[in-house]
Design a protein around this motif. Structure first.
Motif, mmCIF file in Angstrom:
data_model
loop_
_atom_site.group_PDB
_atom_site.id
_atom_site.type_symbol
_atom_site.label_atom_id
_atom_site.label_comp_id
_atom_site.label_asym_id
_atom_site.label_seq_id
_atom_site.Cartn_x
_atom_site.Cartn_y
_atom_site.Cartn_z
ATOM 1 N N HIS A 177 6.179 -34.289 20.740
ATOM 2 C CA HIS A 177 5.449 -34.623 21.968
ATOM 3 C C HIS A 177 6.157 -34.123 23.226
ATOM 4 C CE1 HIS A 177 8.157 -37.821 23.374
ATOM 5 N NE2 HIS A 177 8.268 -38.210 22.111
ATOM 6 N N GLY A 178 5.453 -34.219 24.346
ATOM 7 C CA GLY A 178 5.968 -33.756 25.624
ATOM 8 C C GLY A 178 6.577 -34.863 26.462
ATOM 9 N N THR A 179 6.762 -34.560 27.746
ATOM 10 C CA THR A 179 7.404 -35.483 28.693
ATOM 11 C C THR A 179 6.558 -36.735 28.919
ATOM 12 O OG1 THR A 179 8.524 -33.673 29.818
ATOM 13 C CG2 THR A 179 8.231 -35.690 31.078
ATOM 14 N N GLN A 180 7.244 -37.871 29.045
ATOM 15 C CA GLN A 180 6.641 -39.164 29.361
ATOM 16 C C GLN A 180 5.606 -39.601 28.327
ATOM 17 O OE1 GLN A 180 5.524 -38.581 33.531
ATOM 18 N NE2 GLN A 180 7.450 -39.519 34.155
ATOM 19 N N SER A 181 5.860 -39.232 27.079
ATOM 20 C CA SER A 181 5.057 -39.703 25.961
ATOM 21 C C SER A 181 6.018 -40.276 24.921
ATOM 22 C CB SER A 181 4.203 -38.563 25.397
ATOM 23 O OG SER A 181 3.323 -39.041 24.398
ATOM 24 N N ASP A 182 5.499 -40.570 23.719
ATOM 25 C CA ASP A 182 6.336 -41.069 22.629
ATOM 26 C C ASP A 182 5.531 -40.976 21.343
ATOM 27 O OD1 ASP A 182 4.552 -43.253 22.730
ATOM 28 O OD2 ASP A 182 5.945 -44.531 23.840
ATOM 29 N N TYR A 183 5.874 -41.798 20.347
ATOM 30 C CA TYR A 183 5.191 -41.730 19.054
ATOM 31 C C TYR A 183 3.683 -41.974 19.177
ATOM 32 C CZ TYR A 183 4.725 -46.793 19.094
ATOM 33 O OH TYR A 183 4.362 -48.076 19.447
ATOM 34 N N ARG A 184 3.239 -42.531 20.304
ATOM 35 C CA ARG A 184 1.816 -42.836 20.495
ATOM 36 C C ARG A 184 1.046 -41.641 21.059
ATOM 37 N NH1 ARG A 184 2.474 -47.679 24.489
ATOM 38 N NH2 ARG A 184 4.078 -46.202 25.202
ATOM 39 N N GLU A 185 1.621 -40.455 21.028
ATOM 40 C CA GLU A 185 0.980 -39.265 21.578
ATOM 41 C C GLU A 185 -0.519 -39.246 21.267
ATOM 42 O OE1 GLU A 185 0.122 -36.612 23.633
ATOM 43 O OE2 GLU A 185 2.299 -36.341 23.450
ATOM 44 N N VAL A 186 -1.321 -38.975 22.304
ATOM 45 C CA VAL A 186 -2.780 -39.016 22.186
ATOM 46 C C VAL A 186 -3.362 -37.656 21.834
ATOM 47 C CG1 VAL A 186 -4.917 -39.404 23.483
ATOM 48 C CG2 VAL A 186 -2.978 -40.970 23.776
ATOM 49 N N TYR A 187 -2.832 -36.597 22.419
ATOM 50 C CA TYR A 187 -3.479 -35.290 22.326
ATOM 51 C C TYR A 187 -3.593 -34.770 20.896
ATOM 52 C CZ TYR A 187 -2.632 -35.394 27.333
ATOM 53 O OH TYR A 187 -2.587 -35.758 28.647
ATOM 54 N N HIS A 188 -4.829 -34.594 20.460
ATOM 55 C CA HIS A 188 -5.214 -33.913 19.213
ATOM 56 C C HIS A 188 -4.879 -34.693 17.948
ATOM 57 C CE1 HIS A 188 -5.800 -29.569 17.434
ATOM 58 N NE2 HIS A 188 -6.668 -30.450 16.958
ATOM 59 N N VAL A 189 -4.099 -35.740 18.028
ATOM 60 C CA VAL A 189 -3.584 -36.387 16.831
ATOM 61 C C VAL A 189 -4.703 -36.927 15.947
ATOM 62 C CG1 VAL A 189 -2.203 -38.306 15.952
ATOM 63 C CG2 VAL A 189 -1.345 -36.923 17.847
ATOM 64 N N GLU A 190 -5.633 -37.693 16.527
ATOM 65 C CA GLU A 190 -6.693 -38.299 15.710
ATOM 66 C C GLU A 190 -7.591 -37.240 15.072
ATOM 67 O OE1 GLU A 190 -6.690 -41.333 14.834
ATOM 68 O OE2 GLU A 190 -5.066 -41.920 16.194
ATOM 69 N N LYS A 191 -7.847 -36.162 15.777
ATOM 70 C CA LYS A 191 -8.680 -35.089 15.212
ATOM 71 C C LYS A 191 -7.968 -34.393 14.052
ATOM 72 C CE LYS A 191 -11.504 -34.002 19.294
ATOM 73 N NZ LYS A 191 -10.848 -34.760 20.375
ATOM 74 N N LEU A 192 -6.666 -34.221 14.167
ATOM 75 C CA LEU A 192 -5.911 -33.625 13.066
ATOM 76 C C LEU A 192 -5.941 -34.526 11.832
ATOM 77 C CD1 LEU A 192 -2.846 -32.285 15.073
ATOM 78 C CD2 LEU A 192 -4.539 -30.878 13.894
ATOM 79 N N ILE A 193 -5.809 -35.823 12.049
ATOM 80 C CA ILE A 193 -5.885 -36.771 10.928
ATOM 81 C C ILE A 193 -7.268 -36.711 10.287
ATOM 82 C CG2 ILE A 193 -5.845 -39.223 10.325
ATOM 83 C CD1 ILE A 193 -3.703 -39.534 12.566
ATOM 84 N N ALA A 194 -8.308 -36.693 11.133
ATOM 85 C CA ALA A 194 -9.682 -36.618 10.618
ATOM 86 C C ALA A 194 -9.924 -35.315 9.870
ATOM 87 C CB ALA A 194 -10.675 -36.757 11.765
ATOM 88 N N ALA A 195 -9.206 -34.255 10.254
ATOM 89 C CA ALA A 195 -9.370 -32.955 9.598
ATOM 90 C C ALA A 195 -8.616 -32.871 8.273
ATOM 91 C CB ALA A 195 -8.897 -31.841 10.526
ATOM 92 N N GLY A 196 -7.902 -33.943 7.907
ATOM 93 C CA GLY A 196 -7.253 -33.991 6.599
ATOM 94 C C GLY A 196 -5.773 -33.712 6.600
ATOM 95 N N TYR A 197 -5.102 -34.023 7.705
ATOM 96 C CA TYR A 197 -3.666 -33.798 7.790
ATOM 97 C C TYR A 197 -2.901 -35.113 7.904
ATOM 98 C CZ TYR A 197 -4.877 -28.937 8.611
ATOM 99 O OH TYR A 197 -5.377 -27.668 8.481
ATOM 100 N N ARG A 198 -1.677 -35.077 7.464
ATOM 101 C CA ARG A 198 -0.739 -36.174 7.680
ATOM 102 C C ARG A 198 0.096 -35.795 8.906
ATOM 103 N NH1 ARG A 198 4.274 -37.637 3.590
ATOM 104 N NH2 ARG A 198 5.252 -39.269 4.874
#
Length: 283
Positions: A27-48
């Motif tokens: 992740h980038g600056t001022q974020s953490d493990y809760r990073e929002v960008y693209h994560v849920e779509k990647l999970i929905a696309a079949g990735y861990r």
């Protein structure tokens, strides 16, 4: 799922969600493990998707690593200890140098995505003053005050706050930015604004650098996605990566600022990243 781990005497937290081929998202600056960008779509696309909090964010100590290279070595060893020997690295913004260092000559990395990513040191006004140890506590308090103010405005004026958030990292005028943002963008920025916050990791981010040799050492497939309107991480960072990693593919995002997941080309860019990762996981 949110986890807290200890490895090599270092305590840190991370998210590990989904199933399928592994993506380590840095992740980038001022974020953490809760990073929002693209994560849920990647999970929905079949990735861990595994997202560790970088030094100075979440519960991760700023002292976990002092350079992108040492952080990359830590992640490589940690993943190997978990018997994860094949994965994509997805570096966002200030996570870019660590992502590049991790991908260099590392047979476990099947591909590298650099999304609006730093590829060299960011130069800031008064940087030598800002990194002085005696100023870190006052700067933390200032950050907390600013983020409290920002979050209040986001809750009260979400549409206008979205425009102002993009404006901070954009080379475009405010009215042009306004025409580029959809309701979906505003909703995403609302979520990001309430999730993001101050962290001591800013000190790590603004002092990290990356030697040319680290870029030239990357031999795995690479996809660079960057916008010319990016003020936070100027377009020259993408150009440097393209020069040094000659086999890299490139997508010019139409994002109105730093965040490629915002703006008229956002979903196209995400799908291209997903396709790139998928093709290189198969090889």
């Amino acid at each position: 799922m949110h986890y807290i781990a200890e490895w090599k005497g270092q305590r840190f937290d991370y998210r590990d969600s989904g199933s399928g081929p592994v993506i380590l998202l840095i992740h980038g600056t001022q974020s953490d493990y809760r990073e929002v960008y693209h994560v849920e779509k990647l999970i929905a696309a079949g990735y861990r998707v595994i997202v560790p909090s970088r030094p100075g964010y979440g519960i991760t100590s700023l002292h976990l690593a002092d350079t992108p290279e040492t952080l990359a070595a830590f992640y490589a060893g940690w993943l190997a200890s978990r018997h994860i020997h094949r994965y994509t690295v997805y570096g966002i913004s200030a996570g870019g140098p660590t992502a590049i260092a991790l991908a260099g000559q590392n047979p476990a990395v099947t591909s590298l995505v650099l999304a609006c990513a730093m590829t060299q040191r960011i130069v800031l006004p008064y940087q030598r003053i800002l990194i002085q140890p005696v100023l870190q506590r006052p700067l933390q308090l200032i950050q907390w005050g600013l983020w409290t103010y920002v979050k209040d405005k986001i809750r009260k004026f979400p549409q206008e706050a979205a425009v102002r958030m993009v404006e901070m990292t954009s080379l475009l005028p405010r009215e042009t930015i306004r025409t580029h943002l959809s309701e979906t963008d505003a909703s995403l920025l609302y979520e990001v604004g309430l999730q993001n916050g101050p962290g001591r990791g800013v000190l790590f981010d603004i002092t990290q650098d990356l030697e040319q040799e680290r870029l030239e050492a990357v031999t795995c497939p690479v996809l660079i996605v960057h916008s010319r309107s990016d003020r936070a991480v100027p377009f020259e960072h993408a150009e440097r990566a393209r020069r040094m990693i000659r086999h890299a593919q490139f997508i010019e995002s139409k994002s109105p600022g730093h965040l490629i997941w915002i703006g008229p080309s956002a979903r196209r860019d995400e799908r291209m990243i997903e396709r790139f990762i998928g093709l290189n996981q198969m090889t």
